[in-house]
Scaffold this active site. Structure first.
Site, PDB file in Angstrom:
ATOM      1  N   GLY A 155     -26.473  47.200  10.774  1.00  0.00           N
ATOM      2  CA  GLY A 155     -25.242  47.518  10.061  1.00  0.00           C
ATOM      3  C   GLY A 155     -25.512  47.645   8.575  1.00  0.00           C
ATOM      4  O   GLY A 155     -26.641  47.877   8.140  1.00  0.00           O
ATOM      5  N   ILE A 157     -25.675  45.436   6.137  1.00  0.00           N
ATOM      6  CA  ILE A 157     -26.639  44.491   5.578  1.00  0.00           C
ATOM      7  C   ILE A 157     -28.033  44.769   6.122  1.00  0.00           C
ATOM      8  O   ILE A 157     -29.019  44.769   5.361  1.00  0.00           O
ATOM      9  CB  ILE A 157     -26.198  43.042   5.857  1.00  0.00           C
ATOM     10  CG1 ILE A 157     -24.908  42.732   5.089  1.00  0.00           C
ATOM     11  CG2 ILE A 157     -27.298  42.056   5.462  1.00  0.00           C
ATOM     12  CD1 ILE A 157     -24.291  41.389   5.429  1.00  0.00           C
ATOM     13  N   THR A 235     -29.706  35.155   8.239  1.00  0.00           N
ATOM     14  CA  THR A 235     -28.584  35.126   7.293  1.00  0.00           C
ATOM     15  C   THR A 235     -27.324  35.684   7.947  1.00  0.00           C
ATOM     16  O   THR A 235     -26.396  36.082   7.257  1.00  0.00           O
ATOM     17  CB  THR A 235     -28.904  35.940   6.022  1.00  0.00           C
ATOM     18  OG1 THR A 235     -29.266  37.284   6.395  1.00  0.00           O
ATOM     19  CG2 THR A 235     -30.039  35.316   5.224  1.00  0.00           C
ATOM     20  N   SER A 236     -27.298  35.721   9.293  1.00  0.00           N
ATOM     21  CA  SER A 236     -26.153  36.322   9.987  1.00  0.00           C
ATOM     22  C   SER A 236     -25.156  35.257  10.399  1.00  0.00           C
ATOM     23  O   SER A 236     -24.245  34.918   9.644  1.00  0.00           O
ATOM     24  CB  SER A 236     -26.636  37.146  11.185  1.00  0.00           C
ATOM     25  OG  SER A 236     -27.370  36.352  12.107  1.00  0.00           O
ATOM     26  N   ARG A 237     -25.329  34.697  11.595  1.00  0.00           N
ATOM     27  CA  ARG A 237     -24.521  33.595  12.084  1.00  0.00           C
ATOM     28  C   ARG A 237     -25.463  32.575  12.706  1.00  0.00           C
ATOM     29  O   ARG A 237     -26.442  32.927  13.365  1.00  0.00           O
ATOM     30  CB  ARG A 237     -23.483  34.068  13.120  1.00  0.00           C
ATOM     31  CG  ARG A 237     -22.314  34.827  12.512  1.00  0.00           C
ATOM     32  CD  ARG A 237     -21.420  33.897  11.698  1.00  0.00           C
ATOM     33  NE  ARG A 237     -20.239  34.556  11.168  1.00  0.00           N
ATOM     34  CZ  ARG A 237     -20.167  35.129   9.973  1.00  0.00           C
ATOM     35  NH1 ARG A 237     -21.242  35.146   9.190  1.00  0.00           N
ATOM     36  NH2 ARG A 237     -19.048  35.673   9.558  1.00  0.00           N
ATOM     37  N   GLU A 266     -22.123  23.447  10.743  1.00  0.00           N
ATOM     38  CA  GLU A 266     -22.112  23.389   9.282  1.00  0.00           C
ATOM     39  C   GLU A 266     -20.994  22.465   8.812  1.00  0.00           C
ATOM     40  O   GLU A 266     -19.891  22.557   9.340  1.00  0.00           O
ATOM     41  CB  GLU A 266     -21.914  24.798   8.701  1.00  0.00           C
ATOM     42  CG  GLU A 266     -23.064  25.745   9.041  1.00  0.00           C
ATOM     43  CD  GLU A 266     -22.908  27.129   8.416  1.00  0.00           C
ATOM     44  OE1 GLU A 266     -21.868  27.389   7.759  1.00  0.00           O
ATOM     45  OE2 GLU A 266     -23.814  27.951   8.574  1.00  0.00           O
ATOM     46  N   HIS A 285     -25.570  28.116   3.515  1.00  0.00           N
ATOM     47  CA  HIS A 285     -24.649  29.245   3.723  1.00  0.00           C
ATOM     48  C   HIS A 285     -24.257  29.855   2.374  1.00  0.00           C
ATOM     49  O   HIS A 285     -23.079  30.084   2.079  1.00  0.00           O
ATOM     50  CB  HIS A 285     -23.413  28.807   4.492  1.00  0.00           C
ATOM     51  CG  HIS A 285     -22.763  29.922   5.253  1.00  0.00           C
ATOM     52  ND1 HIS A 285     -22.201  29.762   6.485  1.00  0.00           N
ATOM     53  CD2 HIS A 285     -22.593  31.239   4.946  1.00  0.00           C
ATOM     54  CE1 HIS A 285     -21.694  30.911   6.905  1.00  0.00           C
ATOM     55  NE2 HIS A 285     -21.918  31.824   5.986  1.00  0.00           N
TER      56      HIS A 285
END
Length: 319
Positions: A155, A157, A235-237, A266, A285
């Protein structure tokens, strides 16, 4: 008078949102804190409201059933996994997000994590502060040239990461559910099958949404196929990667290292296995945040809520 409520916020205060909403002639209220994120508190705070702005609130089916007049929930972010979109749709509630706001900063962060892990920068820095002048303790140290960089999810990013990785000198390869292995992206990067990319790339960087199909996309079985000098970046989920399996592989010396900005739980407990795994760079995050991106995020999120409440089409919605 119409009303928009910030039910919870990642930004400390909601003065920015207040000024925008009130300038549009809409009543405003704001709440914050961990307790404000629960479905029960959200329902209580949104009684009589037309729109909601949220960062991490738990917008379950119960919330929408209790608030039949709610027109919009606008998320301060891209992912909407804290919102039951199907229940919102059934309720006639528009769910908005802000795609693309963090493209540059998140891709910067992913590249920074990869370089930091390859060069053991945080480990050498810790030695320096302890009075140890000996980089050789942390060999092997890696370089960009000659390494491949696998982008999982192409996508906005993922595309930015690929562009920047190529600019540094990585050989970039890509997996995306829409891409056909054996073809290339418009930018000329080869598409690979997911299992092949994970097994062959020197750096594997994740940029996918969290949906049932991507939960633990990198699991113990796939980690076992990776090169022993591979680097994992996420760095996504958090739940896209099985973090405990990753920690075990690192402890066993089966990977070069990992750079993570997102986690399955988190905040992360200091007792979590990943916090004690070697050769890791962990950030809280933070990839989405720059002073510039935060202003864009808040402005676009708030404008989405205003537009729906006033009967206009928002810039971005997911339903």
């Amino acid at each position: 008078m119409a009303k928009i409520v910030v039910t919870d916020s990642d930004f400390g205060d909601s003065q920015f949102e207040r000024e925008m909403v009130e300038a549009a002639g809409i009543q405003f209220a704001a709440f914050n804190g961990e307790e404000a994120r629960s479905p029960q508190q959200i329902i209580a705070h949104l009684k009589g409201a037309d729109g909601a702005i949220t960062s991490y609130g738990s917008y379950t089916a119960e919330v929408f059933q209790a608030l039949p007049g709610l027109k919009v929930v606008s998320k301060t972010g891209t992912g909407v996994d804290n919102i039951d979109v199907a229940a919102a749709t059934a309720n006639g509630t528009v769910v908005c997000n802000v795609p693309g706001y963090g493209t540059e900063v998140v891709s910067d962060h992913a590249i920074a994590l990869a370089l930091c892990v390859l060069r053991r920068i945080n480990e050498i820095d810790a030695d320096m502060r302890a009075g140890i002048w000996d980089f050789r303790r942390h060999r092997p140290l890696g370089q960009v040239s000659g390494r491949s960089f696998g982008v999982v999810g192409y996508g906005h990013i993922g595309q930015a990461v690929a562009r920047k990785a190529k600019g540094l000198g990585f050989n970039v390869v890509v997996w995306d559910r829409k891409g056909q292995p054996g073809t290339t992206t418009p930018e000329g990067f080869p598409y690979m099958a997911l299992d092949a990319l994970i097994a062959q790339a020197d750096v594997v960087s994740f940029h996918t949404a969290l949906v049932p199909e991507t939960h633990h996309l990198l699991n113990a079985q796939r980690i076992a196929t990776m090169k022993p000098d591979a680097v994992v970046i996420n760095t996504s989920r958090g739940a896209v990667v099985d973090t405990d399996a990753l920690a075990q592989a690192l402890r066993q010396g089966r990977l070069w290292g990992a750079g993570l900005d997102v986690f399955e739980e988190e905040p992360v407990s200091p007792d979590a296995a990943i916090c004690h795994a070697p050769h890791t760079v962990l950030t809280s995050h933070a990839a989405y945040w720059s002073e510039e991106s935060a202003v864009e995020l808040r402005r676009r999120c708030t404008q989405n809520a205003i537009d729906v409440v006033l009967g206009r089409r928002p810039e971005s919605s997911v339903n």
